[in-house]
Write a protein that holds these residues in place. Structure first.
Motif, PDB file in Angstrom:
ATOM      1  N   GLY A 237       0.809  -1.206   0.000  1.00 49.93           N
ATOM      2  CA  GLY A 237       0.000   0.000   0.000  1.00 49.93           C
ATOM      3  C   GLY A 237       0.842   1.254   0.000  1.00 49.93           C
ATOM      4  N   ALA A 238       1.864   1.296   0.862  1.00 48.47           N
ATOM      5  CA  ALA A 238       2.727   2.474   0.939  1.00 48.47           C
ATOM      6  C   ALA A 238       3.586   2.614  -0.308  1.00 48.47           C
ATOM      7  CB  ALA A 238       3.608   2.377   2.174  1.00 48.47           C
ATOM      8  N   LEU A 239       4.120   1.490  -0.807  1.00 45.52           N
ATOM      9  CA  LEU A 239       5.038   1.547  -1.947  1.00 45.52           C
ATOM     10  C   LEU A 239       4.326   1.969  -3.223  1.00 45.52           C
ATOM     11  CD1 LEU A 239       7.803   1.015  -3.208  1.00 45.52           C
ATOM     12  CD2 LEU A 239       7.142  -1.402  -3.437  1.00 45.52           C
ATOM     13  N   PHE A 240       3.200   1.353  -3.544  1.00 49.20           N
ATOM     14  CA  PHE A 240       2.509   1.704  -4.788  1.00 49.20           C
ATOM     15  C   PHE A 240       2.001   3.143  -4.744  1.00 49.20           C
ATOM     16  CE2 PHE A 240       2.715  -2.768  -5.704  1.00 49.20           C
ATOM     17  CZ  PHE A 240       2.666  -2.839  -7.091  1.00 49.20           C
ATOM     18  N   GLY A 241       1.546   3.586  -3.577  1.00 44.20           N
ATOM     19  CA  GLY A 241       1.138   4.974  -3.463  1.00 44.20           C
ATOM     20  C   GLY A 241       2.302   5.925  -3.667  1.00 44.20           C
ATOM     21  N   ALA A 242       3.448   5.614  -3.047  1.00 38.81           N
ATOM     22  CA  ALA A 242       4.620   6.478  -3.179  1.00 38.81           C
ATOM     23  C   ALA A 242       5.101   6.558  -4.615  1.00 38.81           C
ATOM     24  CB  ALA A 242       5.736   5.976  -2.267  1.00 38.81           C
ATOM     25  N   LEU A 243       5.109   5.431  -5.322  1.00 38.51           N
ATOM     26  CA  LEU A 243       5.531   5.457  -6.725  1.00 38.51           C
ATOM     27  C   LEU A 243       4.568   6.288  -7.564  1.00 38.51           C
ATOM     28  CD1 LEU A 243       6.648   1.746  -7.285  1.00 38.51           C
ATOM     29  CD2 LEU A 243       8.091   3.767  -7.037  1.00 38.51           C
ATOM     30  N   GLY A 244       3.262   6.122  -7.316  1.00 37.17           N
ATOM     31  CA  GLY A 244       2.291   6.904  -8.083  1.00 37.17           C
ATOM     32  C   GLY A 244       2.461   8.392  -7.886  1.00 37.17           C
ATOM     33  N   MET A 245       2.861   8.811  -6.688  1.00 42.62           N
ATOM     34  CA  MET A 245       2.996  10.241  -6.393  1.00 42.62           C
ATOM     35  C   MET A 245       4.363  10.797  -6.783  1.00 42.62           C
ATOM     36  SD  MET A 245       0.905  10.603  -2.778  1.00 42.62           S
ATOM     37  CE  MET A 245       1.773   9.273  -1.944  1.00 42.62           C
ATOM     38  N   THR A 246       5.240   9.951  -7.330  1.00 42.46           N
ATOM     39  CA  THR A 246       6.575  10.419  -7.746  1.00 42.46           C
ATOM     40  C   THR A 246       6.833  10.063  -9.208  1.00 42.46           C
ATOM     41  OG1 THR A 246       7.505   8.386  -6.768  1.00 42.46           O
ATOM     42  CG2 THR A 246       7.560  10.388  -5.424  1.00 42.46           C
ATOM     43  N   THR A 247       7.262   8.855  -9.466  1.00 40.98           N
ATOM     44  CA  THR A 247       7.580   8.466 -10.847  1.00 40.98           C
ATOM     45  C   THR A 247       6.346   8.098 -11.652  1.00 40.98           C
ATOM     46  OG1 THR A 247       8.081   6.252  -9.981  1.00 40.98           O
ATOM     47  CG2 THR A 247       9.930   7.743 -10.340  1.00 40.98           C
ATOM     48  N   GLY A 248       5.194   7.917 -10.991  1.00 47.07           N
ATOM     49  CA  GLY A 248       3.936   7.735 -11.700  1.00 47.07           C
ATOM     50  C   GLY A 248       3.629   6.279 -12.044  1.00 47.07           C
ATOM     51  N   TRP A 249       2.442   6.099 -12.649  1.00 50.15           N
ATOM     52  CA  TRP A 249       1.999   4.796 -13.159  1.00 50.15           C
ATOM     53  C   TRP A 249       1.743   4.955 -14.658  1.00 50.15           C
ATOM     54  CZ3 TRP A 249      -2.184   2.187  -9.566  1.00 50.15           C
ATOM     55  CH2 TRP A 249      -1.688   2.062  -8.261  1.00 50.15           C
ATOM     56  N   PRO A 250       2.784   5.079 -15.465  1.00 44.80           N
ATOM     57  CA  PRO A 250       2.574   5.361 -16.881  1.00 44.80           C
ATOM     58  C   PRO A 250       2.221   4.123 -17.688  1.00 44.80           C
ATOM     59  CG  PRO A 250       4.903   5.151 -16.455  1.00 44.80           C
ATOM     60  CD  PRO A 250       4.203   5.015 -15.110  1.00 44.80           C
ATOM     61  N   VAL A 251       1.911   4.341 -18.948  1.00 42.24           N
ATOM     62  CA  VAL A 251       1.755   3.268 -19.919  1.00 42.24           C
ATOM     63  C   VAL A 251       2.846   3.426 -20.968  1.00 42.24           C
ATOM     64  CG1 VAL A 251      -0.732   3.162 -19.536  1.00 42.24           C
ATOM     65  CG2 VAL A 251       0.156   4.582 -21.395  1.00 42.24           C
ATOM     66  N   ALA A 252       3.090   2.351 -21.697  1.00 40.29           N
ATOM     67  CA  ALA A 252       4.059   2.403 -22.789  1.00 40.29           C
ATOM     68  C   ALA A 252       3.334   2.818 -24.066  1.00 40.29           C
ATOM     69  CB  ALA A 252       4.720   1.049 -22.981  1.00 40.29           C
ATOM     70  N   GLU A 253       3.865   3.818 -24.741  1.00 40.66           N
ATOM     71  CA  GLU A 253       3.244   4.261 -25.988  1.00 40.66           C
ATOM     72  C   GLU A 253       3.182   3.105 -26.984  1.00 40.66           C
ATOM     73  OE1 GLU A 253       3.484   8.077 -28.971  1.00 40.66           O
ATOM     74  OE2 GLU A 253       5.388   7.155 -28.353  1.00 40.66           O
ATOM     75  N   GLY A 254       1.982   2.875 -27.515  1.00 37.61           N
ATOM     76  CA  GLY A 254       1.802   1.800 -28.475  1.00 37.61           C
ATOM     77  C   GLY A 254       1.606   0.434 -27.868  1.00 37.61           C
ATOM     78  N   GLY A 255       1.507   0.369 -26.530  1.00 36.71           N
ATOM     79  CA  GLY A 255       1.266  -0.906 -25.874  1.00 36.71           C
ATOM     80  C   GLY A 255       2.475  -1.418 -25.129  1.00 36.71           C
ATOM     81  N   SER A 256       2.225  -2.319 -24.182  1.00 36.70           N
ATOM     82  CA  SER A 256       3.301  -2.868 -23.366  1.00 36.70           C
ATOM     83  C   SER A 256       4.297  -3.665 -24.189  1.00 36.70           C
ATOM     84  CB  SER A 256       2.717  -3.754 -22.257  1.00 36.70           C
ATOM     85  OG  SER A 256       1.958  -2.973 -21.350  1.00 36.70           O
ATOM     86  N   GLY A 257       3.895  -4.098 -25.362  1.00 33.52           N
ATOM     87  CA  GLY A 257       4.831  -4.761 -26.262  1.00 33.52           C
ATOM     88  C   GLY A 257       5.984  -3.866 -26.674  1.00 33.52           C
ATOM     89  N   ALA A 258       5.824  -2.547 -26.523  1.00 34.65           N
ATOM     90  CA  ALA A 258       6.911  -1.635 -26.856  1.00 34.65           C
ATOM     91  C   ALA A 258       8.094  -1.807 -25.908  1.00 34.65           C
ATOM     92  CB  ALA A 258       6.411  -0.191 -26.822  1.00 34.65           C
ATOM     93  N   ILE A 259       7.830  -2.216 -24.672  1.00 37.87           N
ATOM     94  CA  ILE A 259       8.925  -2.502 -23.725  1.00 37.87           C
ATOM     95  C   ILE A 259       9.745  -3.666 -24.247  1.00 37.87           C
ATOM     96  CG2 ILE A 259       9.485  -3.115 -21.346  1.00 37.87           C
ATOM     97  CD1 ILE A 259       6.710  -1.987 -20.567  1.00 37.87           C
ATOM     98  N   VAL A 260       9.069  -4.698 -24.694  1.00 34.82           N
ATOM     99  CA  VAL A 260       9.741  -5.878 -25.234  1.00 34.82           C
ATOM    100  C   VAL A 260      10.511  -5.522 -26.504  1.00 34.82           C
ATOM    101  CG1 VAL A 260       9.308  -8.119 -26.306  1.00 34.82           C
ATOM    102  CG2 VAL A 260       8.160  -7.499 -24.183  1.00 34.82           C
ATOM    103  N   ALA A 261       9.902  -4.721 -27.367  1.00 37.83           N
ATOM    104  CA  ALA A 261      10.594  -4.322 -28.606  1.00 37.83           C
ATOM    105  C   ALA A 261      11.894  -3.597 -28.288  1.00 37.83           C
ATOM    106  CB  ALA A 261       9.679  -3.449 -29.453  1.00 37.83           C
ATOM    107  N   ALA A 262      11.888  -2.745 -27.274  1.00 41.43           N
ATOM    108  CA  ALA A 262      13.108  -2.033 -26.901  1.00 41.43           C
ATOM    109  C   ALA A 262      14.157  -2.996 -26.354  1.00 41.43           C
ATOM    110  CB  ALA A 262      12.787  -0.951 -25.875  1.00 41.43           C
ATOM    111  N   LEU A 263      13.745  -3.974 -25.548  1.00 43.35           N
ATOM    112  CA  LEU A 263      14.688  -4.963 -25.036  1.00 43.35           C
ATOM    113  C   LEU A 263      15.290  -5.801 -26.163  1.00 43.35           C
ATOM    114  CD1 LEU A 263      12.741  -6.128 -21.865  1.00 43.35           C
ATOM    115  CD2 LEU A 263      15.001  -5.059 -21.869  1.00 43.35           C
ATOM    116  N   VAL A 264      14.462  -6.195 -27.112  1.00 41.73           N
ATOM    117  CA  VAL A 264      14.970  -6.953 -28.260  1.00 41.73           C
ATOM    118  C   VAL A 264      15.956  -6.108 -29.062  1.00 41.73           C
ATOM    119  CG1 VAL A 264      14.324  -8.021 -30.453  1.00 41.73           C
ATOM    120  CG2 VAL A 264      12.967  -8.476 -28.407  1.00 41.73           C
ATOM    121  N   ALA A 265      15.670  -4.819 -29.202  1.00 44.11           N
ATOM    122  CA  ALA A 265      16.588  -3.940 -29.933  1.00 44.11           C
ATOM    123  C   ALA A 265      17.950  -3.875 -29.248  1.00 44.11           C
ATOM    124  CB  ALA A 265      15.981  -2.542 -30.054  1.00 44.11           C
TER     125      ALA A 265
END
Length: 516
Positions: A237-265
């Motif tokens: 509870g404390a950790l997820f709240g703290a992250l949301g109020m600092t670095t945020g809860w973003p999404v990856a542009e174009g879908g979470s598969g974009a994270i994988v595409a960057a790792l493959v690159a």
């Protein structure tokens, strides 16, 4: 021959042999994930191309290793994948959707994923939590603004989260690794530790007087997929709240598969190879290698031939407990969700569970193997930040991602229950549904065998499994014998798209190979 490092102190030498974060190879806060030096490169095989497996492969390739990754599917990514599930022009996250740990991950920063095509997009609100008969509780990407919205609980909210939001990068470096190690930032970890042992339901009742604050805190805690009445859930509870109020809860542009595409690159930039449509059932069928890393949960490892696991370690894997599950429904709407509280339109993530007490009841029922009538529902509106989720033929429509916490392996139809939970706080939601696709726990496991019974955490986070993943050993990423390593969510730091389980497996591997 690799150079022999300077004689270590007794503590540093022990930490290096155990793959722990002490010594000159440790990065300064915010500089990434450093690796031991002095290990001669070799050849590695990685089985499984989820974010942890790809992170491990990319790190090793960057260190000069010859790396081959084997994946049974026709595309990489495991549960971090995206596709047009709801029709042409839609982008649907097949698994993970919002990424509080991804954006904060030290190893993703070290690998420069944003320099390889990944772009994080932040919604106006990281998270919202509607309540019956009143305004929604809102988590802003700012401590003071969040606290001010909680009225008479403003001071208490600051007291619970204030110390954690001051240096979030230190907190993340502490928690995204094995718990049983010397922490790189012990003061930051102690601040979380003061909040961690208690059940989140207790903390919510003791610290807060308004239902807004209690529900906001409890909803964050059940990201552990445990009843908030269990010990240690306050840490979530404390950790997820703290992250949301600092670095945020973003999404990856174009879908979470974009994270994988960057790792493959990154992997391919350093000469690594990815082999798709290759289902590994026996390690002896793979090329000879100096190290094998498995992005697999204990059930898959125990079933794998050719591992030569010691009997005691194999028994520990067979005793591994899987936890409560999720059942997923993706919706295509003819417009935005008609929230009663319009502020929720800008929330990337919405927790649908009602009051703190209602969440506790639902999670306790699911953990006990009974399907609650009003399950806790996680809903993501990625279009609040990323307009690419519905284009072309789907332009003007809204993609909605959701799942409910359900008993392990539950085979029922969760769609009407999710619809009812949304309808409670957004009357008219059903009338806007154009199309929906449901994935039950068995469907999720058939798609990704690591999602055993619909468990998306790689095994229960309850009890000692939070600390001892996947076996009682001080070096959890060693898989029982030399040259074999585990790099999955069943090892520390656990679930989430952050790559850190893979990073710690590599750190352990390289520490094992350093000549002393």
């Amino acid at each position: 021959m690799p150079r022999r490092p300077s004689p270590p102190t007794r503590l540093t030498g022990l930490a290096d042999r155990l793959g722990l974060p002490l010594g000159a190879d440790r990065a300064a806060p915010g500089e990434g994930f450093a690796l031991p030096r002095g290990a001669e490169p070799g050849r590695a095989v990685v089985v499984g191309s989820g974010p942890n497996g790809l992170t491990a492969a990319a790190l090793l390739a960057r260190e000069g290793w010859e790396v081959d990754v084997y994946e049974r599917h026709c595309a990489p990514g495991g549960a971090s994948a995206s596709g047009p599930v709801l029709g042409e022009g839609t982008v649907v996250d097949l698994g993970a959707a919002a990424h509080p740990f991804g954006v904060a991950s030290p190893v993703f920063r070290e690998l420069d994923l944003t320099g390889h095509g990944l772009r994080w997009l932040h919604p106006e609100l990281p998270m919202g939590h509607p309540l019956p008969g009143g305004p929604a509780a809102l988590l802003h990407r700012d401590l003071d603004r969040t606290a001010e919205g909680l009225g008479r609980d403003a001071r208490a909210w600051r007291a619970v989260h204030g110390a954690l939001v001051r240096q979030p990068e230190k907190l993340v470096e502490d928690v995204l690794g094995p718990m049983l190690r010397p922490w790189p930032h012990p003061v930051a970890m102690a601040q979380l530790g003061l909040r961690a042992p208690w059940p989140a339901a207790w903390t919510a009742r003791a610290a807060f007087r308004t239902e807004q604050a209690r529900a906001l805190y409890t909803g964050s805690a059940v990201h552990a997929i445990l009843p908030p009445g269990r010990p240690l859930t306050s840490a979530f509870g404390a950790l997820f709240g703290a992250l949301g109020m600092t670095t945020g809860w973003p999404v990856a542009e174009g879908g979470s598969g974009a994270i994988v595409a960057a790792l493959v690159a990154v992997l391919e930039d350093h000469g690594g190879r990815l082999h798709l449509d290759h289902d590994v059932r026996d390690l002896r069928e793979l090329p000879a290698a100096d190290a094998v890393l498995l992005d697999m949960t204990p059930r898959q490892v125990a079933a794998l031939a050719g591992t030569d696991l010691p009997a005691g370690y194999a028994r520990a894997l067979r005793r591994w407990r899987y936890g409560a599950a999720v059942s997923k429904v993706d919706f295509l709407l003819d417009g935005p969700i008609p929230w009663t509280d319009a502020a929720l339109t800008g929330a990337g993530t919405v927790h649908l569970g009602g009051t703190s007490a209602q969440i506790q009841h639902a999670e306790a029922e699911a953990a006990a193997g009974r399907m609650p009538e009003q399950p806790f529902v996680m809903l993501c509106q990625q279009q609040a930040a990323d307009s690419s989720r519905a284009t072309g033929a789907a332009a003007g429509r809204t993609v909605v991602w959701s799942y409910a916490h359900v008993p392990h392996g539950w085979a029922g139809d969760v769609r009407p229950l999710i619809e009812e939970q949304v309808e409670r706080f957004a009357p008219g939601f059903r009338d806007r549904i154009v199309h929906a696709e449901a994935s039950r726990p068995a469907d999720l496991e058939a798609w990704d065998s690591n999602l055993v019974g619909g468990d998306i955490a790689g095994g229960s986070m309850g009890g000692l499994q939070l600390l001892l993943r996947p076996a009682p050993t001080p070096v959890p990423h060693r898989a029982g014998r030399p040259g074999l390593y585990l790099a999955s969510a069943s090892t520390p730091p656990g679930a989430g798209v952050h790559g850190m389980a893979g990073a710690w497996a590599v750190r352990t591997l390289l520490a094992d190979r350093v000549v002393r």
